[in-house]
Scaffold this motif. Sequence first.
Motif, PDB file in Angstrom:
ATOM      1  N   ALA A   1      10.403   0.103  -6.158  1.00 40.48           N
ATOM      2  CA  ALA A   1       9.694   1.096  -6.965  1.00 40.48           C
ATOM      3  C   ALA A   1       9.766   2.481  -6.323  1.00 40.48           C
ATOM      4  N   VAL A   2       9.706   2.524  -4.995  1.00 41.89           N
ATOM      5  CA  VAL A   2       9.778   3.799  -4.288  1.00 41.89           C
ATOM      6  C   VAL A   2      11.178   4.390  -4.426  1.00 41.89           C
ATOM      7  N   LEU A   3      12.215   3.571  -4.254  1.00 43.88           N
ATOM      8  CA  LEU A   3      13.585   4.058  -4.396  1.00 43.88           C
ATOM      9  C   LEU A   3      13.851   4.551  -5.814  1.00 43.88           C
ATOM     10  N   GLN A   4      13.300   3.843  -6.793  1.00 41.30           N
ATOM     11  CA  GLN A   4      13.469   4.286  -8.178  1.00 41.30           C
ATOM     12  C   GLN A   4      12.814   5.640  -8.403  1.00 41.30           C
TER      13      GLN A   4
ATOM     14  N   ILE B   1       5.381  10.822  -5.167  1.00 43.32           N
ATOM     15  CA  ILE B   1       6.755  11.335  -5.131  1.00 43.32           C
ATOM     16  C   ILE B   1       7.049  12.332  -6.257  1.00 43.32           C
ATOM     17  N   PRO B   2       6.569  12.127  -7.474  1.00 44.36           N
ATOM     18  CA  PRO B   2       6.887  13.110  -8.521  1.00 44.36           C
ATOM     19  C   PRO B   2       6.352  14.510  -8.247  1.00 44.36           C
ATOM     20  N   SER B   3       5.338  14.647  -7.387  1.00 41.93           N
ATOM     21  CA  SER B   3       4.710  15.959  -7.206  1.00 41.93           C
ATOM     22  C   SER B   3       4.965  16.594  -5.841  1.00 41.93           C
TER      23      SER B   3
ATOM     24  N   ALA C   1       0.827  -1.204   0.000  1.00 42.25           N
ATOM     25  CA  ALA C   1       0.000   0.000   0.000  1.00 42.25           C
ATOM     26  C   ALA C   1       0.866   1.259   0.000  1.00 42.25           C
ATOM     27  N   PHE C   2       1.939   1.219   0.784  1.00 36.42           N
ATOM     28  CA  PHE C   2       2.846   2.374   0.832  1.00 36.42           C
ATOM     29  C   PHE C   2       3.528   2.581  -0.509  1.00 36.42           C
ATOM     30  N   SER C   3       3.923   1.483  -1.140  1.00 32.04           N
ATOM     31  CA  SER C   3       4.606   1.584  -2.432  1.00 32.04           C
ATOM     32  C   SER C   3       3.703   2.221  -3.475  1.00 32.04           C
TER      33      SER C   3
END
Length: 376
Positions: free
Chosen positions: A81-84, A57-59, A48-50
Amino acid sequence: MPSRISAELAQLARLARDGGLDLSQVSLRVKADLLLSTPQPPAEDIAAFSELATALIPSIDETTATILARKLAGWRHAPDAVLQALRARGGEVLAALLRHGAALPPVELEEIAAHGEGPTVAALAERADLPAAASLMLAGRNERALDLALIANPAPLPRATLDLLLARARSDAGYGPGLLARRDLSESDLIPLFLQAGPERRLAMLDSLAAIEALGPTERRPSPDGETFEGWLLTAGQDPDGIFGVIANHLGAGQALTEAMAQDRSRDLTALAMIAAGISIEDATRLLIRLADETAHSVERIFALVALMRSVNRAVAYRLIMQVAGESAQPATRRSQLQRTMDPSGTPVRPGAAKPDSRSVLDEVRRTLRGKREQG
């Protein structure tokens, strides 16, 4: 039954719907803190967090993204995916990931070293897992701040990187303390920093050079005759800067040694160069005094220079000054020697032990007897 973290997310969603919360800025930080405080977070909470993080993250603003990167960089449960998504932000966000131990493949670290900018490459230079190729790329930028970060980094310095840093240390004293403090470098590696080293370190460097010289002697140039040296004294008195070029030329060295002697106000390098040229300690001291500079007017410094000259032989002094100046020492010239067939010291096939020089033996005996008489 929903977990505590899932319930917290539901509460955040209600607040956002009611207009009482900026979900994009706060929810990620709260969720990250909740997950990080859980030793074994459930897989559904991480998923869910991912999903939430990769969408937001982009905004989100730079400050929030940087804080998130700092928290997640070393967390073993951090979703790839989050680190990327954080890496894609670049700048301070990527720098935070690098600085706080985010696991990145060597090829990506090398890519950052080659094309990164500002805080990103500065953070990369501090990483303990810095690949050798990335280290050389960073040193190749010739940026002082990056060089000093590499020197302070506990990661091993590749030989090529070390050579670049030592070359810059010859003209920038700020490099020396950090390089001399590194424990992964041998005394022979640090010989170019002899002038900046302390007494014990200097002795170790001289021992190292003596061992190297024993394996492959350097060519010994003829010493200047009395008339030539008198000309040196005259030059030292009339043109103090010119004498450095005269000495360097006699040693077969170039402009690098000339400039290094001129810039070394301690005159250690000049004293060593004269020993390398075959000048006696007494004559070398005369020339140093003839320079009439600050060192020449200091009795303490003159005594220190005499002690330095007494601590080194001619061959080691030559190797030392060439490394300090960044010039190449010339190898010894091997000379053929006729071995007579009936020479009692050996045969054409297997030479025997050389006959001792009788004069040197007698001199040694005289010194020993003189020492015993003085003790008795």
